[in-house]
Design an enzyme around this catalytic site. Structure first.
Site, PDB file in Angstrom:
ATOM      1  N   HIS A  65     -14.885  12.072  44.567  1.00  0.00           N
ATOM      2  CA  HIS A  65     -15.464  12.985  45.791  1.00  0.00           C
ATOM      3  C   HIS A  65     -15.725  14.508  45.053  1.00  0.00           C
ATOM      4  CE1 HIS A  65     -14.115  10.378  49.470  1.00  0.00           C
ATOM      5  NE2 HIS A  65     -14.927   9.883  48.378  1.00  0.00           N
ATOM      6  N   GLU A  67     -15.002  17.388  46.331  1.00  0.00           N
ATOM      7  CA  GLU A  67     -13.670  18.142  46.387  1.00  0.00           C
ATOM      8  C   GLU A  67     -12.570  17.990  45.030  1.00  0.00           C
ATOM      9  OE1 GLU A  67     -14.436  16.985  50.825  1.00  0.00           O
ATOM     10  OE2 GLU A  67     -14.814  16.038  48.711  1.00  0.00           O
ATOM     11  N   CYS A  95     -12.626  14.533  53.718  1.00  0.00           N
ATOM     12  CA  CYS A  95     -12.204  13.144  54.386  1.00  0.00           C
ATOM     13  C   CYS A  95     -10.652  13.330  54.193  1.00  0.00           C
ATOM     14  CB  CYS A  95     -12.648  12.027  53.463  1.00  0.00           C
ATOM     15  SG  CYS A  95     -11.953  12.087  51.689  1.00  0.00           S
ATOM     16  N   CYS A  98      -9.465  13.995  50.573  1.00  0.00           N
ATOM     17  CA  CYS A  98      -9.780  15.115  49.974  1.00  0.00           C
ATOM     18  C   CYS A  98      -8.720  16.123  50.666  1.00  0.00           C
ATOM     19  CB  CYS A  98     -11.004  15.578  50.174  1.00  0.00           C
ATOM     20  SG  CYS A  98     -11.895  14.399  48.818  1.00  0.00           S
TER      21      CYS A  98
END
Length: 155
Positions: A65, A67, A95, A98
């Site tokens: 992801h 992040e 999410c 993260c």
């Protein structure tokens, strides 16, 4: 690593918007690469020290992801795992994974653009580190339009 600093003469009255624009640029790059268009940057003392965008398709890695990419880059830049006195800017609400990573980095602030009603961590309560300030809605419409456009194109 190169980093962004405010330009002379540029309106610095809202640094959150300026840095969110940098995250949006990364999200647009993800869009162009047919990745879910989410961009993230980590800022320390007015400078971008880490950046990333979703690479889950390219890397075939569900943990890649935006992040996570930004956290890794920032930690490498600082030479340590903690991101105290840093701010994460991300175009879409993090999410649970993260958010958990932000907890362990002890990042001081998380600023995101638009809410993720399906997978955003806020639906599970406050999962951030107790000292982390969370700000939502920065350039929210622009962030929402980009992600909505991507998924419309996919349908």
């Amino acid at each position: 690593m190169r980093y962004f600093n405010f330009e002379e003469g540029r309106d610095q009255s809202n640094p959150d918007e300026l840095f969110m624009r940098a995250a949006l640029d990364l999200a647009k790059r993800a869009y162009e690469e047919d990745e879910v268009p989410i961009g993230a940057i980590v800022v320390s003392q007015g400078k971008i020290i880490g950046k990333g965008y979703n690479l889950t398709e390219r890397l075939n890695d569900v943990t890649a992801h935006a992040e996570m990419q930004a956290f890794t880059a920032a930690s490498n830049f600082l030479g340590g795992k903690y991101l105290k006195d840093c701010t994460l800017y991300v175009t879409v609400e993090p999410c649970v994974m993260c958010t958990g990573a932000s907890y362990w980095t002890q990042v001081s602030r998380v600023v995101y653009g638009t809410v993720d009603e399906k997978r955003g961590s806020s639906k599970y309560g406050h999962l951030y580190h107790p000292k982390t300030e969370v700000v939502s809605g920065v350039l929210g419409e622009e962030c929402a339009q980009l992600i909505t456009s991507f998924f419309r194109q996919k349908r």
